[in-house]
Design an enzyme around this catalytic site. Sequence first.
Site, short mmCIF file in Angstrom:
data_model
loop_
_atom_site.label_atom_id
_atom_site.label_comp_id
_atom_site.label_asym_id
_atom_site.label_seq_id
_atom_site.Cartn_x
_atom_site.Cartn_y
_atom_site.Cartn_z
N GLU A 15 0.87 -1.35 0.22
CA GLU A 15 0.05 -0.22 0.25
C GLU A 15 0.58 1.60 0.42
OE1 GLU A 15 -2.98 1.74 -0.09
OE2 GLU A 15 -2.30 2.82 -0.29
N LYS A 16 0.80 2.05 -0.85
CA LYS A 16 1.62 3.46 -1.39
C LYS A 16 1.61 4.29 -0.23
CE LYS A 16 -0.97 5.09 -5.15
NZ LYS A 16 -1.65 4.48 -5.81
N HIS A 45 4.66 6.91 -4.47
CA HIS A 45 3.02 7.05 -4.32
C HIS A 45 3.60 8.12 -5.47
CE1 HIS A 45 0.73 10.62 -3.48
NE2 HIS A 45 -0.52 9.20 -2.86
FE FE Z 1 -2.84 9.23 -3.06
#
Ligand code: FE
Length: 130
Positions: A15-16, A45
């Site tokens: 999960e970035k 991200h």
């Molecule tokens: Fe974002």
Amino acid sequence: MGIGERYQTDNWRTEKHVPVIDCPDTVNADEMFEVNVTLGKEVAHPNTTEHHIAWISLYYHPDGSKFTYDLGHFEFNAHGAAVAGPNEGPAYTHHGVSTWVKLSQPGTLHATAYCNIHGLWESTKEIGVE
Ligand code: FE
């Protein structure tokens, strides 16, 4: 519902948005050590005018304490915005910070981050002090 319950968390490897706290697992009491906090260590991200990380905050909670201490708040203010238009600007601030801290007691580091469109995120790292 309190604001604390609005913070999202997940596995930073997939999960970035999860801030990753990098520092030694155990440090010497009252000795400065470096703490790095960044996002997207494994999954990048974006950093664009429309979609970016606006800030990271770092906190420390000593074991058994009633109170939490604010170690620093780091804003990332350049995301390519310019008179010419979105993403036409000459500057981008990367969403990573490095700071130095000394602690006298073991506890927990808490990092929080804010994505302008995906909201609030958090992560924690326990830290030993000897
Ligand atoms: Fe974002």
